[in-house]
Design an enzyme around this catalytic site. Sequence first.
Site, PDB file in Angstrom:
ATOM      1  N   ARG A   1     -15.067 -19.098   9.617  1.00 51.39           N
ATOM      2  CA  ARG A   1     -14.397 -20.362   9.291  1.00 51.39           C
ATOM      3  C   ARG A   1     -12.936 -20.080   8.929  1.00 51.39           C
ATOM      4  O   ARG A   1     -12.048 -20.867   9.215  1.00 51.39           O
ATOM      5  CB  ARG A   1     -15.109 -21.080   8.127  1.00 51.39           C
ATOM      6  CG  ARG A   1     -14.369 -22.322   7.695  1.00 51.39           C
ATOM      7  CD  ARG A   1     -15.118 -23.300   6.799  1.00 51.39           C
ATOM      8  NE  ARG A   1     -16.206 -22.781   6.055  1.00 51.39           N
ATOM      9  CZ  ARG A   1     -16.108 -22.079   4.889  1.00 51.39           C
ATOM     10  NH1 ARG A   1     -14.929 -21.854   4.356  1.00 51.39           N
ATOM     11  NH2 ARG A   1     -17.179 -21.650   4.290  1.00 51.39           N
TER      12      ARG A   1
ATOM     13  N   ASP B   1       3.688 -36.112  17.101  1.00 51.28           N
ATOM     14  CA  ASP B   1       2.544 -35.944  18.005  1.00 51.28           C
ATOM     15  C   ASP B   1       3.127 -35.730  19.402  1.00 51.28           C
ATOM     16  O   ASP B   1       3.644 -36.652  20.028  1.00 51.28           O
ATOM     17  CB  ASP B   1       1.658 -37.202  17.950  1.00 51.28           C
ATOM     18  CG  ASP B   1       0.403 -37.062  18.813  1.00 51.28           C
ATOM     19  OD1 ASP B   1       0.422 -36.268  19.770  1.00 51.28           O
ATOM     20  OD2 ASP B   1      -0.579 -37.778  18.542  1.00 51.28           O
TER      21      ASP B   1
ATOM     22  N   LYS C   1      -5.685 -32.479  25.928  1.00 52.52           N
ATOM     23  CA  LYS C   1      -4.935 -33.097  27.033  1.00 52.52           C
ATOM     24  C   LYS C   1      -4.212 -32.031  27.862  1.00 52.52           C
ATOM     25  O   LYS C   1      -4.857 -31.202  28.486  1.00 52.52           O
ATOM     26  CB  LYS C   1      -3.999 -34.157  26.455  1.00 52.52           C
ATOM     27  CG  LYS C   1      -4.676 -35.085  25.428  1.00 52.52           C
ATOM     28  CD  LYS C   1      -5.695 -35.979  26.063  1.00 52.52           C
ATOM     29  CE  LYS C   1      -6.734 -36.616  25.145  1.00 52.52           C
ATOM     30  NZ  LYS C   1      -6.419 -36.939  23.783  1.00 52.52           N
TER      31      LYS C   1
HETATM   32  C1  LIG Z   1      -1.407 -39.092  21.568  1.00 50.20           C
HETATM   33  C2  LIG Z   1      -2.740 -38.675  21.057  1.00 50.20           C
HETATM   34  N1  LIG Z   1      -2.827 -38.075  19.860  1.00 50.20           N
HETATM   35  C3  LIG Z   1      -4.009 -37.673  19.344  1.00 50.20           C
HETATM   36  C4  LIG Z   1      -5.193 -37.874  20.037  1.00 50.20           C
HETATM   37  C5  LIG Z   1      -6.507 -37.418  19.424  1.00 50.20           C
HETATM   38  O1  LIG Z   1      -6.923 -36.234  19.992  1.00 50.20           O
HETATM   39  P1  LIG Z   1      -8.470 -35.779  20.140  1.00 50.20           P
HETATM   40  O2  LIG Z   1      -9.126 -36.757  21.070  1.00 50.20           O
HETATM   41  O3  LIG Z   1      -8.356 -34.392  20.670  1.00 50.20           O
HETATM   42  O4  LIG Z   1      -9.055 -35.841  18.773  1.00 50.20           O
HETATM   43  C6  LIG Z   1      -5.147 -38.472  21.295  1.00 50.20           C
HETATM   44  C7  LIG Z   1      -6.399 -38.696  22.049  1.00 50.20           C
HETATM   45  O5  LIG Z   1      -6.429 -39.397  23.032  1.00 50.20           O
HETATM   46  C8  LIG Z   1      -3.890 -38.890  21.808  1.00 50.20           C
HETATM   47  O6  LIG Z   1      -3.800 -39.503  23.016  1.00 50.20           O
END
Ligand SMILES: Cc1ncc(COP(=O)(O)O)c(C=O)c1O
Length: 381
Positions: free
Chosen positions: A46, A169, A194
């Site tokens: 962990r 993000d 992604k």
């Molecule tokens: C811009 C963005 N940030 C965060 C996330 C969340 O990521 P996860 O699905 O890997 O938890 C997504 C998911 O679609 C996203 O499109």
Amino acid sequence: MKFGTKVIHAGIEPDPSTGAIMTPIFQTSTYVQQSPGEHQGYEYARTQNPTRSALEKNLAALENGVDAICYASGLAAMDAVLKLLNPGDEVISTNDLYGGSYRLMTKVFAKYGLTFKFVDLSEATDLKTHLNDQTKLVWIETPTNPMLNIVDIQAICNQVNEATMVCVDNTFASPYLQNPLDLGADMVLHSATKYLGGHSDVIHGAIITRDQETADQLRFLQNAVGAVPGPQDCFLILRGIKTLHLRVQRSCENAAKIARFLKDHPAVSKVYFPGFKDHPNHEIAKKQMKDFGGMVSFDLHQNTFDAAKQVLSNTHFFSLAESLGGVESLIGHPASMTHASIPKEERLKVGLTDSLIRLSIGIEDVEDLIDDLNKALATLD
Ligand SMILES: Cc1ncc(COP(=O)(O)O)c(C=O)c1O
């Protein structure tokens, strides 16, 4: 190292025990110690895992950061960032952001005394009017999901003081197109699910920091809370990253051609793509991104859910699915899929209508993709 070299070599060493060129999947929960406290840097999985460590070093290099921490998902990574805050603190965020991020803020952390203000951060000059002594975090998503607005990262960072962190993000852009830490941000978040993974076969998240102190706090939280990714998932992200630059570049090229095709199509009322000169934030995108990304959203003259459904159900190469950033093209309906957790009146304020369609452009031959969309649009009467 330049970017194309970093994706393959940064933080990656041949395995010392065998010479294996690919980082092994260390599928272990614990590590043997010679005597109490005498070990090789790994105690319990962990806390540390060598496959995860290799990925973290690689990610830190790709985002020009000091350290990186990997998580079981993008939202688990976001959860960790929000746990750096205390009750009473305020977060200012983009007003059109991923629905899951909005849900985590408003339905989970709001219960624990954090407050959230959602504003149009693409109007960066406005930020000062929203900041107050309680503002401890500015949460930026750029390009935004799904309206593809662009936030000027540097302009935002220049307006906040030391007491306020900025986290970007960077999922939509990927580190190939944009490096927020270079523009003054404190943290970068990725849903590695992604573009970093790139093959739609793993859920994963990461935070990259510009300073060690924040990374140490995040590591403490991760060990205390336990949201760790498995080693096989880390391996898949490491493998995906090796072709990140090639995949994202091809997606960008395909996306620019598809956006142009849609703009000229009589059934399409509006195309959202930062690569267009008349996109309101085109100049900022040009300044902070290497290219304009592989995402395109568009709306229909027949602005009903039924019309959107018609297009969404009649593509062949564009698969109807949530997610983005994989090698294969996806088509999605934000209002009922990725952004269903955002109230309709909030959605409509930013243009997220019931007929808005979002495309994640893959790396197929663009002629086939255009033909596919053309046929689906032709089914509208
Ligand atoms: C811009 C963005 N940030 C965060 C996330 C969340 O990521 P996860 O699905 O890997 O938890 C997504 C998911 O679609 C996203 O499109």
